[in-house]
Write a protein that holds these residues in place. Structure first.
Motif, PDB file in Angstrom:
ATOM      1  N   LEU A  25       0.830  -1.206   0.000  1.00  0.00           N
ATOM      2  CA  LEU A  25       0.000   0.000   0.000  1.00  0.00           C
ATOM      3  C   LEU A  25       0.861   1.252   0.000  1.00  0.00           C
ATOM      4  O   LEU A  25       0.590   2.214  -0.719  1.00  0.00           O
ATOM      5  N   GLN A  26       1.908   1.266   0.826  1.00  0.00           N
ATOM      6  CA  GLN A  26       2.771   2.438   0.896  1.00  0.00           C
ATOM      7  C   GLN A  26       3.507   2.633  -0.419  1.00  0.00           C
ATOM      8  O   GLN A  26       3.651   3.768  -0.904  1.00  0.00           O
ATOM      9  N   LYS A  80      -8.455  -0.891  -9.001  1.00  0.00           N
ATOM     10  CA  LYS A  80      -7.243  -0.628  -9.785  1.00  0.00           C
ATOM     11  C   LYS A  80      -5.998  -1.055  -9.007  1.00  0.00           C
ATOM     12  O   LYS A  80      -5.070  -1.654  -9.556  1.00  0.00           O
ATOM     13  N   MET A  81      -6.001  -0.732  -7.691  1.00  0.00           N
ATOM     14  CA  MET A  81      -4.852  -1.117  -6.868  1.00  0.00           C
ATOM     15  C   MET A  81      -4.738  -2.626  -6.751  1.00  0.00           C
ATOM     16  O   MET A  81      -3.648  -3.194  -6.761  1.00  0.00           O
ATOM     17  N   MET A  82      -5.887  -3.294  -6.621  1.00  0.00           N
ATOM     18  CA  MET A  82      -5.869  -4.758  -6.504  1.00  0.00           C
ATOM     19  C   MET A  82      -5.322  -5.422  -7.766  1.00  0.00           C
ATOM     20  O   MET A  82      -4.784  -6.536  -7.707  1.00  0.00           O
ATOM     21  N   SER A  83      -5.464  -4.760  -8.898  1.00  0.00           N
ATOM     22  CA  SER A  83      -5.014  -5.355 -10.159  1.00  0.00           C
ATOM     23  C   SER A  83      -3.504  -5.290 -10.329  1.00  0.00           C
ATOM     24  O   SER A  83      -2.945  -5.945 -11.197  1.00  0.00           O
ATOM     25  N   THR A  84      -2.841  -4.480  -9.484  1.00  0.00           N
ATOM     26  CA  THR A  84      -1.389  -4.409  -9.559  1.00  0.00           C
ATOM     27  C   THR A  84      -0.787  -5.606  -8.836  1.00  0.00           C
ATOM     28  O   THR A  84      -1.396  -6.175  -7.933  1.00  0.00           O
ATOM     29  N   ALA A  85       0.396  -5.989  -9.199  1.00  0.00           N
ATOM     30  CA  ALA A  85       1.013  -7.217  -8.673  1.00  0.00           C
ATOM     31  C   ALA A  85       1.178  -7.175  -7.150  1.00  0.00           C
ATOM     32  O   ALA A  85       0.974  -8.171  -6.460  1.00  0.00           O
TER      33      ALA A  85
END
Length: 345
Positions: A25-26, A80-85
């Motif tokens: 997250l950071q 969108k954040m969840m789709s990042t690795a």
């Protein structure tokens, strides 16, 4: 569509096997700030389970883990954040159905601030306890008045069979944080559990009414003790901030508060309470409630008008062969005040 764009404190879950800080997250927040993309807030306190052993709250020896993370953003942005690795392990809690509405669980800004307040007091290591609904009941609301949790609002949880009460901060009815170091006398009640007759029972406290009445005798004799003043202070801590919905419960509440203020010699509070009672009396229809207020006013003020009002109601009960319990109590109290104040008929 409107829900998917609303910015809220959504609750994200991580697998129980997950260990370590929420670095992803950071890192994502730093990347967005560098690239001028929409930012977000997150709160990822360290949680440690708490369990009860032989009547005492203890922390488990399990490793610290993050199982909940709070993100203030929209559903669209979180997806969108969840789709990042780096954030693929995160997931929303299951959707909640409310009539025709369906939404992911989220916290209000007020609830989130309360949780962060408690977390700061624990140095961001929050002991979490998830109660079994069938064993625990939501009880009285309290505000902490002393110690490191001062001003936080919480709920009293009763454990059947244990005879104990624990103070918990409830976050949106699904997460409970025990305030392990809050002791009796460090909180004030701001609302009572309204289940069944709980409110009426709490205010219909014969022990407390009796103890205050005995303290009033010593007060009128010029010798209120430190124990009497401690009792009055405790009464105000427990009841002074309550707000009652019915005239009957207001009468019982005021009949506790006015003697407490009188014993403590708080003239300003006494005047304010007398004004409240004077405004309430004309609206009270229940005879016993009117008598309770009139007897209390007389005993606390030595006012002849209140004395006549009290006798006007109570004297008619003296001819009853077996007056009800509250009537008999008020007859005795009125007779006691007449004797202590020198107005025996």
């Amino acid at each position: 569509m409107r829900n998917s764009r609303a910015v809220r404190w959504y609750v994200l879950a991580l697998p129980s096997r997950h260990r370590g800080a929420a670095k992803g997250l950071q890192a994502e927040l730093d990347r967005r700030l560098r690239n001028g993309e929409p930012a977000f807030e997150y709160f990822a306190p360290t949680y440690v389970e708490v369990r009860e052993e032989k009547g005492v709250w203890v922390k488990t020896a399990r490793p610290l883990l993050y199982n909940y993370v709070f993100v203030r953003s929209s559903e669209n942005e979180i997806y969108k954040m969840m789709s990042t690795a780096g954030l693929s392990l995160y997931s929303f809690l299951p959707r909640v159905r409310d009539g025709k509405r369906e939404y992911y669980p989220y916290l209000s800004d007020e609830a989130m601030e309360n949780l962060r307040w408690v977390a700061r007091s624990y140095a961001d290591i929050v002991p979490v306890y998830t109660p079994e609904p069938k064993r625990l009941m939501k009880g009285d609301r309290v505000r902490i008045t002393e110690g490191k949790f001062k001003n936080a609002e919480a709920t009293v949880i009763s454990q059947p069979g244990g005879g104990r009460k624990d103070i918990m901060v409830c976050v949106e009815n699904w997460l409970w944080v025990p305030l392990l170091h809050v002791q009796p006398g460090q909180y004030e009640i701001i609302s009572l559990n309204t289940d069944n007759m709980h409110v009426y029972t709490r205010l219909n406290n014969d022990r407390l009414f009796g103890a205050l009445h005995e303290a009033m005798q010593r007060h009128h004799a010029g010798g209120a003790t430190s124990e009497d003043r401690a009792l009055a202070t405790e009464t105000l801590q427990q009841y002074a901030n309550l707000r009652m919905d019915s005239d009957v419960t207001r009468c019982k509440l005021y009949a506790l508060l006015l003697p407490a203020y009188t014993i403590l010699g708080d003239q300003e509070a006494c005047s304010r309470m007398i004004g409240e009672i004077q405004g309430l009396l004309p609206a009270v229809r229940a005879e016993q409630s009117r008598a309770l207020l009139s007897v209390t006013l007389y005993g606390c003020t030595d006012n002849c008008i209140y004395r006549e009002q009290a006798h006007g109601i109570v004297d008619s009960w003296r001819t009853e062969e077996r007056p009800k319990k509250i009537k008999a109590q008020l007859i005795r109290r009125l007779d006691d005040y007449d004797e202590w104040l020198g107005h025996r008929r």
